[in-house]
Design a protein around this motif. Sequence first.
Motif, mmCIF file in Angstrom:
data_model
loop_
_atom_site.group_PDB
_atom_site.id
_atom_site.type_symbol
_atom_site.label_atom_id
_atom_site.label_comp_id
_atom_site.label_asym_id
_atom_site.label_seq_id
_atom_site.Cartn_x
_atom_site.Cartn_y
_atom_site.Cartn_z
ATOM 1 N N THR A 53 32.479 -31.174 135.028
ATOM 2 C CA THR A 53 31.612 -30.515 136.009
ATOM 3 C C THR A 53 31.957 -29.030 136.123
ATOM 4 O OG1 THR A 53 31.309 -32.559 137.275
ATOM 5 C CG2 THR A 53 30.879 -30.500 138.428
ATOM 6 N N GLU A 54 33.246 -28.744 136.184
ATOM 7 C CA GLU A 54 33.701 -27.346 136.241
ATOM 8 C C GLU A 54 33.285 -26.585 134.985
ATOM 9 O OE1 GLU A 54 35.890 -25.679 138.696
ATOM 10 O OE2 GLU A 54 35.003 -27.265 139.915
ATOM 11 N N TYR A 55 33.452 -27.233 133.837
ATOM 12 C CA TYR A 55 33.118 -26.583 132.557
ATOM 13 C C TYR A 55 31.620 -26.346 132.449
ATOM 14 C CZ TYR A 55 32.498 -26.023 127.500
ATOM 15 O OH TYR A 55 32.141 -25.565 126.256
ATOM 16 N N ASP A 56 30.815 -27.335 132.826
ATOM 17 C CA ASP A 56 29.358 -27.174 132.751
ATOM 18 C C ASP A 56 28.890 -26.028 133.648
ATOM 19 O OD1 ASP A 56 29.210 -29.273 130.977
ATOM 20 O OD2 ASP A 56 28.538 -30.744 132.455
ATOM 21 N N TYR A 57 29.525 -25.892 134.815
ATOM 22 C CA TYR A 57 29.158 -24.795 135.721
ATOM 23 C C TYR A 57 29.449 -23.444 135.059
ATOM 24 C CZ TYR A 57 28.731 -21.951 139.921
ATOM 25 O OH TYR A 57 28.341 -20.990 140.822
ATOM 26 N N ALA A 58 30.614 -23.344 134.445
ATOM 27 C CA ALA A 58 30.978 -22.092 133.785
ATOM 28 C C ALA A 58 30.033 -21.794 132.621
ATOM 29 C CB ALA A 58 32.420 -22.152 133.296
ATOM 30 N N CYS A 59 29.680 -22.810 131.841
ATOM 31 C CA CYS A 59 28.776 -22.616 130.708
ATOM 32 C C CYS A 59 27.425 -22.071 131.150
ATOM 33 C CB CYS A 59 28.579 -23.933 129.957
ATOM 34 S SG CYS A 59 29.995 -24.439 128.961
ATOM 35 N N GLU A 60 26.977 -22.482 132.316
ATOM 36 C CA GLU A 60 25.678 -22.044 132.819
ATOM 37 C C GLU A 60 25.760 -20.719 133.559
ATOM 38 O OE1 GLU A 60 21.714 -21.820 133.539
ATOM 39 O OE2 GLU A 60 22.744 -23.240 132.203
ATOM 40 N N ASN A 61 26.877 -20.402 134.174
ATOM 41 C CA ASN A 61 26.972 -19.251 135.068
ATOM 42 C C ASN A 61 27.802 -18.101 134.514
ATOM 43 O OD1 ASN A 61 25.540 -20.062 137.737
ATOM 44 N ND2 ASN A 61 26.700 -21.885 137.095
ATOM 45 N N ILE A 62 28.137 -18.167 133.253
ATOM 46 C CA ILE A 62 28.516 -16.974 132.492
ATOM 47 C C ILE A 62 27.328 -16.699 131.590
ATOM 48 C CG2 ILE A 62 30.112 -15.968 130.824
ATOM 49 C CD1 ILE A 62 32.200 -18.007 131.791
ATOM 50 N N ARG A 63 26.726 -15.520 131.743
ATOM 51 C CA ARG A 63 25.463 -15.258 131.064
ATOM 52 C C ARG A 63 25.573 -14.007 130.199
ATOM 53 N NH1 ARG A 63 22.008 -18.918 132.854
ATOM 54 N NH2 ARG A 63 20.225 -17.894 131.840
ATOM 55 N N LEU A 64 24.892 -14.062 129.090
ATOM 56 C CA LEU A 64 24.864 -12.937 128.156
ATOM 57 C C LEU A 64 23.601 -12.116 128.417
ATOM 58 C CD1 LEU A 64 25.793 -14.918 124.904
ATOM 59 C CD2 LEU A 64 27.345 -13.906 126.594
ATOM 60 N N LEU A 65 23.769 -10.807 128.485
ATOM 61 C CA LEU A 65 22.632 -9.928 128.742
ATOM 62 C C LEU A 65 22.937 -8.538 128.206
ATOM 63 C CD1 LEU A 65 22.573 -8.888 132.513
ATOM 64 C CD2 LEU A 65 24.575 -9.806 131.347
ATOM 65 N N ARG A 66 21.950 -7.696 128.253
ATOM 66 C CA ARG A 66 22.132 -6.288 127.869
ATOM 67 C C ARG A 66 21.970 -5.441 129.117
ATOM 68 N NH1 ARG A 66 21.180 -5.630 121.893
ATOM 69 N NH2 ARG A 66 20.847 -7.771 121.125
ATOM 70 N N HIS A 67 22.940 -4.577 129.341
ATOM 71 C CA HIS A 67 22.896 -3.687 130.511
ATOM 72 C C HIS A 67 22.807 -2.261 130.018
ATOM 73 C CE1 HIS A 67 23.612 -2.241 134.568
ATOM 74 N NE2 HIS A 67 24.511 -1.383 134.056
ATOM 75 N N GLU A 68 21.644 -1.665 130.243
ATOM 76 C CA GLU A 68 21.387 -0.303 129.775
ATOM 77 C C GLU A 68 21.727 -0.174 128.297
ATOM 78 O OE1 GLU A 68 23.509 2.283 132.381
ATOM 79 O OE2 GLU A 68 22.226 1.841 134.112
ATOM 80 N N GLY A 69 21.309 -1.187 127.532
ATOM 81 C CA GLY A 69 21.494 -1.185 126.089
ATOM 82 C C GLY A 69 22.844 -1.676 125.608
ATOM 83 N N GLN A 70 23.778 -1.925 126.530
ATOM 84 C CA GLN A 70 25.122 -2.357 126.159
ATOM 85 C C GLN A 70 25.233 -3.875 126.271
ATOM 86 O OE1 GLN A 70 28.162 -0.450 128.479
ATOM 87 N NE2 GLN A 70 29.858 -1.347 127.308
ATOM 88 N N LEU A 71 25.886 -4.508 125.290
ATOM 89 C CA LEU A 71 26.104 -5.948 125.340
ATOM 90 C C LEU A 71 27.063 -6.256 126.483
ATOM 91 C CD1 LEU A 71 26.455 -6.868 121.559
ATOM 92 C CD2 LEU A 71 24.396 -6.750 122.969
ATOM 93 N N ALA A 72 26.668 -7.203 127.335
ATOM 94 C CA ALA A 72 27.430 -7.431 128.559
ATOM 95 C C ALA A 72 27.463 -8.920 128.899
ATOM 96 C CB ALA A 72 26.807 -6.644 129.717
ATOM 97 N N VAL A 73 28.319 -9.248 129.872
ATOM 98 C CA VAL A 73 28.386 -10.615 130.404
ATOM 99 C C VAL A 73 28.281 -10.545 131.920
ATOM 100 C CG1 VAL A 73 29.702 -11.661 128.522
ATOM 101 C CG2 VAL A 73 30.930 -10.534 130.383
ATOM 102 N N LEU A 74 27.503 -11.471 132.471
ATOM 103 C CA LEU A 74 27.393 -11.623 133.920
ATOM 104 C C LEU A 74 28.243 -12.820 134.310
ATOM 105 C CD1 LEU A 74 26.125 -11.198 136.754
ATOM 106 C CD2 LEU A 74 24.173 -12.563 135.956
#
Length: 382
Positions: free
Chosen positions: A143-164
Motif C-alpha cells: 500500500t505504501e509503495y503503490d502510493y509512492a508510485c502514484e504520487n511521485i510524478r514526472l513532469l517538465r517545469h519551464e522546460g526542465q525535467l522535474a519530479v513532483l
Amino acid sequence: MFSHRASIASALHSFRLDGRMLCYTSFVPKLYNWCLSLGFTPGKIMPSRAFCSDESQGFPIILLAKQFGAFPFNHGRVGGIVSVDRHGPHADHGKDLLLLQASHVGYEPDSGEFGVYRRLQSENEHLSCSCGKIGRIIEWYKTEYDYACENIRLLRHEGQLAVLVDYQLIASPRPQGLFLIFENLVQGAVGEELPPPLSTRSTGHIFAASSQLIARLGVDTWPQTDSVAISQHLAAEDFYFRHKGGYLDPLQDQLENNLLAPMPWILTSRHPLLTAACANTMVEFDRTFRSLVQSSAMTGRNLVFLAGINIDISPNPGENFPLTKFVPWAAYLQHADGRREILEQDELIERLGSVPGTNSAQIDLEHSIEVMSNKPEVEVRL
C-alpha cells in the motif's frame, strides 16, 4: 543477513531455483541416506521441522515420518520461523538430530503464478494467498509503495525535467512508512536534505530530476505536457521502509523483521511472495545456525540443519495432497566429534545427489496403523 543495503540485490540473486528443485518423494529418502552417510545411527534419528502451519505442509511431514521412522518434532512457527528456544527439547528426544526449515510459497501451474494455492477443502476450491502470513505482512508495505508510485510524478517545469513529490513522502520525522533515497530522484539532494524546490504545488514540491534518474528512465519518459506517475520506475534502490512492530510475542515480529530490509526488492520482483519466502529462509538459516552453535544441548551430537523453501503446487481435483518441491539454500553439519561445516547451495545439491534415492528402512504407515489398531487394550490406571 541484509544489514548491508548495497548487498541485498546480489544476496537475493544468489538463491537460485533453476535446476535445484527436488520433489519431496525423492528428496526425503535422499536426506535420510545422507544422514546415514554422515554417521547417524538408524532408528536413533529425531527429525524436526520448522514449517508454516498451513495444511499444504502436511505431506512433507508425512514423508519425514515415513522415511525417518519418527514423527518430526515441531520447531516451527507461522511463516517458517524457527523457535530457537526448542533446541534443548529437540535434542532430548533423539540421539542424532535433523532440523529442516522451510518457508513456503504456493504455485498455480495453470497460470504460472507464485503465491497462490488451491484450497480443496474449501466450499468452492478457491485459490488463496500462500503463505498467507507473509502475504498479510506484504500488504501494508505494498500500500505504501503503490502510493509512492502514484504520487511521485514526472513532469517538465519551464522546460526542465522535474519530479513532483507528494508532501507525505517528504514529511519528517515519521515513525514509519516509505522513505525515499532522494539522491536517486532529485538533483542536488544529499542524504535526507533536499535542495530548494523549483516550485510548490498544493500537495507537493517540484524538484529538478536527478541526472541519474534521467539516465535510467530516458528523456522520452517525461511527458511534454501535464504529468505522469513514476509508477514501476520507482526501483528498489530508490526507497526503504521503517515499520514499528510491537507484538507481545517477539517471534510474531521476527518474520516482519526478516523481510523489512529486503522489502523494496520483494515488492519490485516478478514474484513477490516467492522472493519473500527466499529472503525469510536466508535470514532464518543464519539466525538458527548461530543459535545452534551456541546451544549446549548440541554438544557431542550429530546434527544436520538444512534450510530451503517449499513450493506447494496446487493439487488437482481427486488429489489429496499438493506436489511439493523443496529448493535447498544451505546446510550446517555438526559431527559428534566437534567437526563443523557449512554447505552452500550448489555443494548441498551435489551432496544430496550423490546418495541413493530409495530407503529400504522406511516404515509402512498403513501397516503401522493396522498394528496399533489391533493392539490389545492397555488399561490406563488412575
